[in-house]
Design an enzyme around this catalytic site. Structure first.
Site, short mmCIF file in Angstrom:
data_model
loop_
_atom_site.label_atom_id
_atom_site.label_comp_id
_atom_site.label_asym_id
_atom_site.label_seq_id
_atom_site.Cartn_x
_atom_site.Cartn_y
_atom_site.Cartn_z
N LYS A 1 57.68 89.66 18.13
CA LYS A 1 56.61 88.67 18.05
C LYS A 1 57.15 87.26 18.29
O LYS A 1 56.78 86.31 17.63
CB LYS A 1 55.91 88.76 16.70
CG LYS A 1 55.26 90.11 16.47
CD LYS A 1 54.43 90.12 15.21
CE LYS A 1 53.81 91.47 14.94
NZ LYS A 1 53.01 92.01 15.98
N CYS A 2 58.04 87.14 19.26
CA CYS A 2 58.73 85.89 19.56
C CYS A 2 58.34 85.43 20.97
O CYS A 2 58.01 86.25 21.82
CB CYS A 2 60.24 86.15 19.47
SG CYS A 2 61.29 84.76 19.92
#
Length: 164
Positions: free
Chosen positions: A34-35
């Protein structure tokens, strides 16, 4: 302790040891799903496929230390990587890369003074460590360095410095 004495756990919970990768060039990367850098999974997989027969192995180490950007279980992470990026390079159980709880591998990697980044704590997700066939960290790249960047590890690989 040698790099090759370090024990690991695969993303599916099986014991592993860095010794399995002796005599290979390694690209170790702390990853997160989730970067903003998560799309680098595609470049890492392409790099792995291009160079694996010449002696390169990409190793992925999920980490939730930066912005809690890897909150899932190992099973969730494995599913995400397969579904979204068709990742085939070895992935390992979630680890910490900084602080007292840092995995032994990352304590070893961050203690080495490798250019261009130098030694010290991991800055963020997708920091890259190039490890030579002899187990020495020979290069370290910031998270923003894409796998296909001009400063990238493949430039060294193409120059024949690392692979047969």
């Amino acid at each position: 302790m040698s790099l090759y004495d370090i024990d690991l756990t695969t993303i599916d919970g099986k014991p592993a040891r860095m010794a399995k990768y002796k005599d290979r060039v390694l690209l170790g990367v702390n990853v997160a799903s989730k970067c903003g850098y998560t799309p680098q999974y595609a470049g890492l997989e392409a790099l792995y496929r291009k160079y694996k027969k010449r002696g390169l192995t990409v190793l992925g180490f999920p980490c939730n230390q930066f912005g809690k950007q890897e909150p899932g279980s190992d099973a969730d992470i494995a599913q995400f990587c397969e579904t979204n990026y068709k990742v085939k390079f070895p992935m390992f159980s979630k680890v910490e890369v900084n602080g007292e709880g840092a995995a032994p591998l990352y304590k070893h990697l961050t203690s080495q003074d490798a250019k261009p980044k130098g030694k010290g704590q991991v800055a963020w997700n997708f920091e890259k460590f190039v490890i030579g066939k002899n187990g020495e960290v020979i290069a370290r790249f910031a998270p923003k360095t894409e796998p296909d960047d001009a400063e990238r590890p493949p430039r060294q690989l193409d120059a024949g410095e690392l692979l047969l």
